[in-house]
Motif scaffolding. Structure first.
Motif, PDB file in Angstrom:
ATOM      1  N   ILE A   1       0.802  -1.137   0.082  1.00  0.00           N
ATOM      2  CA  ILE A   1      -0.022   0.023   0.018  1.00  0.00           C
ATOM      3  C   ILE A   1       0.917   1.385  -0.051  1.00  0.00           C
ATOM      4  N   LEU A   2       1.890   1.396   0.779  1.00  0.00           N
ATOM      5  CA  LEU A   2       2.968   2.215   0.943  1.00  0.00           C
ATOM      6  C   LEU A   2       3.482   2.424  -0.365  1.00  0.00           C
ATOM      7  N   ARG A   3       3.911   1.333  -1.103  1.00  0.00           N
ATOM      8  CA  ARG A   3       4.473   1.502  -2.504  1.00  0.00           C
ATOM      9  C   ARG A   3       3.598   2.465  -3.422  1.00  0.00           C
ATOM     10  N   VAL A   4       2.022   1.873  -3.601  1.00  0.00           N
ATOM     11  CA  VAL A   4       1.322   2.528  -4.187  1.00  0.00           C
ATOM     12  C   VAL A   4       1.180   3.952  -4.050  1.00  0.00           C
ATOM     13  N   LEU A   5       1.205   4.447  -2.658  1.00  0.00           N
ATOM     14  CA  LEU A   5       1.132   5.827  -2.222  1.00  0.00           C
ATOM     15  C   LEU A   5       2.312   6.637  -2.316  1.00  0.00           C
TER      16      LEU A   5
END
Length: 67
Positions: A16-20
């Motif tokens: 999720i952090l990679r996408v964000l």
């Protein structure tokens, strides 16, 4: 952060952090600040509470100059 934590239960925090495009260290730093806020952050929160009380007592008529 709450949304990341909720979604992280299903797929993990890292994806999720990679996408964000947010570094994991940044995310965990935010969590640490929430657990133990700095003295400045605590003072700001107290001041904000006092400002809101004054605004409410004035019937929501006082603006920034009077508060």
């Amino acid at each position: 952060m709450k949304a990341v934590a909720a979604l992280g239960e299903r797929s993990g925090i890292a994806p999720i952090l990679r996408v964000l495009d947010v570094a994991e260290s940044t995310y965990y730093g935010w969590l640490a600040q929430d657990r133990d806020p700095s003295p400045r952050r605590r003072a700001d929160a107290e001041l904000l509470d006092e400002i809101r009380q004054i605004h409410d007592r004035s019937g929501a008529t006082y603006g920034a100059p009077r508060v």
